[in-house]
Design an enzyme around this catalytic site. Sequence first.
Site, PDB file in Angstrom:
ATOM      1  N   ALA A  89       0.846  -1.200   0.000  1.00 25.20           N
ATOM      2  CA  ALA A  89       0.000   0.000   0.000  1.00 25.20           C
ATOM      3  C   ALA A  89       0.877   1.245   0.000  1.00 25.20           C
ATOM      4  O   ALA A  89       1.969   1.242   0.576  1.00 25.20           O
ATOM      5  CB  ALA A  89      -0.872  -0.008   1.242  1.00 25.20           C
TER       6      ALA A  89
ATOM      7  N   GLY B 272       0.780  -5.504   0.612  1.00 25.38           N
ATOM      8  CA  GLY B 272      -0.269  -5.614  -0.407  1.00 25.38           C
ATOM      9  C   GLY B 272       0.258  -6.023  -1.776  1.00 25.38           C
ATOM     10  O   GLY B 272      -0.493  -6.580  -2.586  1.00 25.38           O
TER      11      GLY B 272
ATOM     12  N   GLU C 197       2.769  -6.501   7.828  1.00 26.24           N
ATOM     13  CA  GLU C 197       1.656  -5.733   8.395  1.00 26.24           C
ATOM     14  C   GLU C 197       1.554  -5.822   9.917  1.00 26.24           C
ATOM     15  O   GLU C 197       1.213  -4.836  10.576  1.00 26.24           O
ATOM     16  CB  GLU C 197       0.322  -6.192   7.771  1.00 26.24           C
ATOM     17  CG  GLU C 197       0.110  -5.712   6.343  1.00 26.24           C
ATOM     18  CD  GLU C 197       0.647  -6.663   5.292  1.00 26.24           C
ATOM     19  OE1 GLU C 197       1.538  -7.488   5.622  1.00 26.24           O
ATOM     20  OE2 GLU C 197       0.195  -6.588   4.143  1.00 26.24           O
TER      21      GLU C 197
END
Length: 270
Positions: A72, A118, A141
């Site tokens: 991301a 991502g 993450e």
Amino acid sequence: MPAPHSLTTEVKRVSIEDGVALVTLTRPRVMNAVNLQLRAEIIDFARELDADPSVAVVVITGEGDRAFCAGADLKERGQRSVQQLYDERRFFRSRWVNSVASMAKPTIAAINGYCLGGGFELALQCDLRIASDNATFSLPEVGLGFLPGAGGTQRLPRAVGLQKAKELIFTGRRFDAHEAERLGVVLRVVPQPELMAATMDLARSIARQPRMSLIQAKIALNASQETMLSGGLQAENEAWLPCLLSDAWKGQVAKFGGKGEERGEEQGKG
Ligand code: CO8
């Protein structure tokens, strides 16, 4: 075969030739991180290329040799309020987590350099993954105070087994292309300069296969990950039946003197 064509925007480039659509994420200055625009365009191109009759196989890669995709766009996310992030997720989640995985046509990720967060989850949506020897993988993450929320907690265990996925997600540690190959995260590793040639060779060899058989085989194979054996065998049967009516099959059986009726058109369109 229609003439090759291409579609370029600020964040991606698509070129189509010999039945293979090559999609390149073109944000190399930020390691091809996924901002809102790129996320929306990935959702769109997946739908559009699936419906495009000139496309049999889709390859996704990142511009440059440093990154497939660093996940991301954290700079953009950092500018958004909790409410905005919540609303965007509610709208995008179901479209994004299956955008590429739900394509009927075979997909291949050509992974050059960093494949993180991502970006790794996007690669996991593809049917096949080929890595260059400089590729680095991680789902970081948890260390960022989150969890892999774009399919990572579901697709990584299916690729590497539950215990190994827990180790990789709990620690967020980075691992290289050779470990990725040993774990089954990637199909194979090639020297960085050979990545695109090797991937496109594979893509073209798949694109030459009869279209309907490819799509039906993918349906049956995917069912093996979703159902009990009896349900999977049922799905296989349902996928098998339409092939009986395909031009490719009729053409093949006619070659052997069978009741193929009229010869199919050009193989690869059946
Ligand atoms: N987003 C935005 N910009 C990025 C990103 C990113 N994910 N990754 C790299 N960049 C930018 C850098 O900021 C830098 O820009 P600038 O030159 O303007 O400072 C440029 O790309 C080059 O990066 P580096 O100078 O850092 O290059 P290095 O070779 O030293 O390092 C790395 C490359 C290892 C990729 C490093 O940049 C890095 O660790 N990036 C972050 C990777 C990451 O943590 N990605 C996010 C994973 S999590 C995820 O994808 C799911 C989102 C969960 C959050 C949900 C919120 C609601």
